[in-house]
Scaffold this motif. Sequence first.
Motif, mmCIF file in Angstrom:
data_model
loop_
_atom_site.group_PDB
_atom_site.id
_atom_site.type_symbol
_atom_site.label_atom_id
_atom_site.label_comp_id
_atom_site.label_asym_id
_atom_site.label_seq_id
_atom_site.Cartn_x
_atom_site.Cartn_y
_atom_site.Cartn_z
ATOM 1 N N ARG B 76 4.291 5.931 -8.344
ATOM 2 C CA ARG B 76 5.267 5.282 -7.475
ATOM 3 C C ARG B 76 4.564 4.784 -6.210
ATOM 4 N NH1 ARG B 76 8.973 9.376 -7.230
ATOM 5 N NH2 ARG B 76 9.296 9.045 -9.447
ATOM 6 N N THR B 77 3.740 5.642 -5.639
ATOM 7 C CA THR B 77 3.016 5.263 -4.424
ATOM 8 C C THR B 77 2.109 4.063 -4.699
ATOM 9 O OG1 THR B 77 2.931 7.605 -3.943
ATOM 10 C CG2 THR B 77 1.631 6.145 -2.532
ATOM 11 N N ALA B 78 1.362 4.148 -5.785
ATOM 12 C CA ALA B 78 0.436 3.061 -6.100
ATOM 13 C C ALA B 78 1.191 1.746 -6.263
ATOM 14 C CB ALA B 78 -0.326 3.376 -7.384
ATOM 15 N N TRP B 79 2.319 1.792 -6.890
ATOM 16 C CA TRP B 79 3.078 0.571 -7.181
ATOM 17 C C TRP B 79 3.730 0.015 -5.920
ATOM 18 C CZ3 TRP B 79 3.250 -3.309 -10.141
ATOM 19 C CH2 TRP B 79 4.399 -4.078 -10.324
ATOM 20 N N SER B 80 4.293 0.887 -5.086
ATOM 21 C CA SER B 80 5.083 0.308 -4.005
ATOM 22 C C SER B 80 4.869 0.948 -2.638
ATOM 23 C CB SER B 80 6.582 0.378 -4.361
ATOM 24 O OG SER B 80 6.931 1.707 -4.647
ATOM 25 N N GLY B 81 3.907 1.855 -2.501
ATOM 26 C CA GLY B 81 3.800 2.485 -1.185
ATOM 27 C C GLY B 81 2.398 2.608 -0.621
ATOM 28 N N ALA B 82 1.414 2.423 -1.450
ATOM 29 C CA ALA B 82 0.052 2.643 -0.975
ATOM 30 C C ALA B 82 -0.328 1.608 0.070
ATOM 31 C CB ALA B 82 -0.924 2.586 -2.143
ATOM 32 N N CYS B 83 -1.211 1.985 0.952
ATOM 33 C CA CYS B 83 -1.572 1.091 2.038
ATOM 34 C C CYS B 83 -2.820 0.286 1.714
ATOM 35 C CB CYS B 83 -1.824 1.906 3.322
ATOM 36 S SG CYS B 83 -0.326 2.730 3.878
ATOM 37 N N THR B 84 -2.717 -1.013 1.895
ATOM 38 C CA THR B 84 -3.883 -1.884 1.796
ATOM 39 C C THR B 84 -4.122 -2.393 3.194
ATOM 40 O OG1 THR B 84 -2.437 -3.744 1.355
ATOM 41 C CG2 THR B 84 -3.338 -2.618 -0.544
ATOM 42 N N GLY B 85 -4.968 -1.682 3.922
ATOM 43 C CA GLY B 85 -5.141 -2.049 5.319
ATOM 44 C C GLY B 85 -3.925 -1.612 6.112
ATOM 45 N N ILE B 86 -3.289 -2.583 6.817
ATOM 46 C CA ILE B 86 -2.173 -2.176 7.670
ATOM 47 C C ILE B 86 -0.846 -2.141 6.917
ATOM 48 C CG2 ILE B 86 -2.752 -2.505 10.112
ATOM 49 C CD1 ILE B 86 -2.255 -5.505 9.648
ATOM 50 N N THR B 246 -1.907 -13.542 -0.261
ATOM 51 C CA THR B 246 -2.103 -14.239 -1.535
ATOM 52 C C THR B 246 -3.174 -13.562 -2.384
ATOM 53 O OG1 THR B 246 -3.789 -15.725 -0.653
ATOM 54 C CG2 THR B 246 -1.514 -16.458 -0.498
ATOM 55 N N GLN B 247 -3.584 -12.352 -1.978
ATOM 56 C CA GLN B 247 -4.646 -11.702 -2.725
ATOM 57 C C GLN B 247 -4.176 -11.252 -4.105
ATOM 58 O OE1 GLN B 247 -4.438 -9.757 0.579
ATOM 59 N NE2 GLN B 247 -6.525 -9.946 1.362
ATOM 60 N N PRO B 248 -5.053 -11.375 -5.108
ATOM 61 C CA PRO B 248 -4.723 -10.865 -6.438
ATOM 62 C C PRO B 248 -4.861 -9.352 -6.484
ATOM 63 C CG PRO B 248 -6.887 -11.865 -6.458
ATOM 64 C CD PRO B 248 -6.312 -12.111 -5.099
ATOM 65 N N VAL B 249 -4.415 -8.767 -7.570
ATOM 66 C CA VAL B 249 -4.303 -7.319 -7.688
ATOM 67 C C VAL B 249 -5.661 -6.626 -7.592
ATOM 68 C CG1 VAL B 249 -4.413 -7.226 -10.217
ATOM 69 C CG2 VAL B 249 -3.095 -5.513 -8.971
ATOM 70 N N THR B 250 -6.713 -7.284 -8.059
ATOM 71 C CA THR B 250 -8.038 -6.648 -8.017
ATOM 72 C C THR B 250 -8.480 -6.421 -6.580
ATOM 73 O OG1 THR B 250 -8.882 -8.874 -8.314
ATOM 74 C CG2 THR B 250 -8.977 -7.415 -10.221
ATOM 75 N N VAL B 251 -8.188 -7.410 -5.729
ATOM 76 C CA VAL B 251 -8.566 -7.281 -4.325
ATOM 77 C C VAL B 251 -7.736 -6.189 -3.663
ATOM 78 C CG1 VAL B 251 -8.726 -8.491 -2.121
ATOM 79 C CG2 VAL B 251 -9.260 -9.696 -4.246
ATOM 80 N N ALA B 252 -6.454 -6.166 -3.986
ATOM 81 C CA ALA B 252 -5.577 -5.143 -3.423
ATOM 82 C C ALA B 252 -6.027 -3.752 -3.847
ATOM 83 C CB ALA B 252 -4.135 -5.391 -3.873
ATOM 84 N N LEU B 253 -6.415 -3.623 -5.110
ATOM 85 C CA LEU B 253 -6.893 -2.333 -5.616
ATOM 86 C C LEU B 253 -8.090 -1.857 -4.797
ATOM 87 C CD1 LEU B 253 -6.896 -0.082 -7.792
ATOM 88 C CD2 LEU B 253 -8.384 -1.553 -9.147
ATOM 89 N N ASN B 254 -8.986 -2.774 -4.566
ATOM 90 C CA ASN B 254 -10.163 -2.464 -3.768
ATOM 91 C C ASN B 254 -9.759 -1.996 -2.369
ATOM 92 O OD1 ASN B 254 -13.106 -2.662 -3.153
ATOM 93 N ND2 ASN B 254 -12.318 -4.192 -1.702
ATOM 94 N N ASN B 255 -8.782 -2.694 -1.799
ATOM 95 C CA ASN B 255 -8.343 -2.330 -0.453
ATOM 96 C C ASN B 255 -7.689 -0.964 -0.434
ATOM 97 O OD1 ASN B 255 -9.336 -4.729 0.332
ATOM 98 N ND2 ASN B 255 -7.342 -5.766 0.531
ATOM 99 N N ILE B 256 -6.890 -0.678 -1.462
ATOM 100 C CA ILE B 256 -6.225 0.631 -1.519
ATOM 101 C C ILE B 256 -7.263 1.743 -1.573
ATOM 102 C CG2 ILE B 256 -4.921 2.172 -3.039
ATOM 103 C CD1 ILE B 256 -3.119 -0.135 -3.702
ATOM 104 N N VAL B 257 -8.240 1.548 -2.450
ATOM 105 C CA VAL B 257 -9.244 2.593 -2.627
ATOM 106 C C VAL B 257 -10.084 2.764 -1.360
ATOM 107 C CG1 VAL B 257 -11.269 3.287 -3.969
ATOM 108 C CG2 VAL B 257 -9.311 2.264 -5.111
#
Lengths: 365, 302
Positions: B76-86, B246-257
């Motif tokens: 749930r967090t990964a899908w809708s709550g994790a932080c990518t930067g701010i 406009t970032q794709p999911v791969t970039v967001a994944l990187n940011n989350i991690v």
Amino acid sequence: MAPILNIKNLDKAYGPVEILKDINVAIEPGDFLVLVGPSGCGKSTLLNCIAGLEPITGGSIEIGGRDMTSVSPKDRDIAMVFQSYALYPTMSVAKNITFGMKVRGVDAATQEKKLKEVAHQLQIEPYLNRRPSQLSGGQRQRVAIGRALVRDPKLFLFDEPLSNLDAKLRVEMRSEIKKLHHRLGATMVYVTHDQIEAMTLATKIVVLKGGVVQQIGSPAEIYNRPANLFVADFMGSPAMNLVPAKTRPNGQGRLIEIRREDGAPIVLHDHHAGDLPDEVILGLRPEDVAEAGFRAGEDVQEAECLIDMVEPAGADTYVVSRLGGAPFTARLHAETVAKPGETMRLAFDLAKVSYFEPQSGARLN
Amino acid sequence: MTDIPLSTQTSVAGADRKGWSTIALRWLLFVMLGLFALFYLMPLFVMVTTSLKSLEEIRTGSLIALPRSVTLEAWRTAWSGACTGIQCEGLRPYFWNSVLLAVPAVLISTVLGALNGYVIAQWRFKGANIIFALMLFGCFIPFQVVLLPMARMLGILGIAGTIPGLIFVHVIYGLGFTTLFFRNYYVTIPHELVKAAKVDGAGFLRIFFAIFLPLSLPIITVSVIWQFTQIWNDFLFGVSFSSAGTQPVTVALNNIVNSTTGVKEYNVDMAAAIIAGLPTLFVYVLAGKYFIRGLTAGSVKG
Ligand SMILES: Nc1ncnc2c1ncn2[C@@H]1O[C@H](COP(=O)(O)OP(=O)(O)OP(=O)(O)O)[C@@H](O)[C@H]1O
Ligand SMILES: [Mg+2]
């Protein structure tokens, strides 16, 4: 009548390679023109040029009195049957046949009517819903012909349409095409490798070699009076006997002397020979040589020949002797008493003889 | 006793021995294959189990242990709550960015590749081979080489940092591959089909849609699988040519991690990685079936 197809001075080259050279052919409505020639001589290329599928490098093509040299294939009013059938693989037989009409905006009712007609004619009604891959070669063949027949064009082009069929089916389809030609009164250009097909179907034959027309004429003309050594050798099976001979005048006509390895030369007297050079190639078809006594006529000359080989072929027996350093075949009746190694008296029918110039190969008489 | 039954006896014994050695060999093979499969499945196993554990359990338990209590909290967090930067919206918005990017890019590059391949293979024109060679060459240019010129190009076109801009990049980059696929497929189709259709009165596009497209299912599948995998998994173009939002999911994944505050949430990272990888898996499973079916249909003959 104006020619329906008139090819004038047609040249075709692929880059530097000249494929067709100065082709001139004209045919009348209702003609059945057959193109023959050895493999690679440019028959398919010529057909493609007529269809507009290959651009030509020189000359012009008129169809139905209109200059079509640079008109696109779809506006030439032609239908073509391809050597490989070229059926549309994802369409059913019915769709294959009606595709051309659909593209041209023919209404559905007419399409249906024409499809029924043609399917009945070609006996392909049971397969109309099948894919081409589910048909046998003969069935595909008929579908390919059907696709052309629904179109009712000025000119039909057939590229070796029977080449992939077995002997029996080929004979059947041949007579089917002949009937079709009679019934439709259509004009056809037809490519074949098959001598018999050419002789039985054609009203006119064009013999091509290396992209150059060797002779144009009726089947009888081509067969009986070949224009040169190439045509003489190419048309007819077994081939015409062609042997070197010496000639000299003798009162009326000329004496023809043929060298033999195993004895004195044969000397024949051709009463009707005109002016001939001293050295010629004599051409005589196997069926114009008979057993002595079986052929009569004022130009029949007889001579003793040593028989090398006897080949029974059912209705006839072919007897091979050696004249002028080459095998010489005679077509005798099946019950002949000829035996290899024995001599036999043969009758040469000089009324049918052809003489050719040894160097150029051109016909002399 | 004669020796006939005796000889049958020995032969039976021989067959038995042979049977045993075959079975033993087969088992050895199965065991080997099983070990390899286990080896490759191990990371996936760790990812899935970790994503189903709570942080507490991860800290205290072993890496390869099954979760004591299964929780979907990390998903749930990964899908809708994790932080990518701010921002802390999870993968969801970026996942949709990737869908909006990949679907049109795959479709456009496949359609253009099909048309290109059709022209090059079936409508021979002067220079066709040169154009094809240049397109092939395009397949071998590394991503990094085109980054700067492409950035400039996008700037000139006014689509820098937008999803259409990214679609443009992926279409251009994919065109070499899709053209190659379709060209090689169409080149095996006899030229006489086009000739026959021309005599029947059909034009360029009519022939393509009526005759070539229906033949193309297997190669369309190949092109779609290839392009989708490339575009969905792309990181470099995504990180270079996108802007915030406009970032794709791969970039967001990187940011989350990478943007951890305090404790590293391994369970969330794992769940996010699986989510980002699911669509390609899905395409393989779905289209792979059609791919095999298309190949075995053998519809080109005749
Ligand atoms: N696209 C092409 N480019 C270059 N040469 C070609 C091309 N197509 C055909 N040729 C050449 O043109 C010549 C005539 O070919 P064509 O297909 O017309 O022969 P054909 O008389 O139909 O032979 P066949 O009886 O074997 O069908 C051949 O020598 C062939 O190699
Ligand atoms: Mg040919």
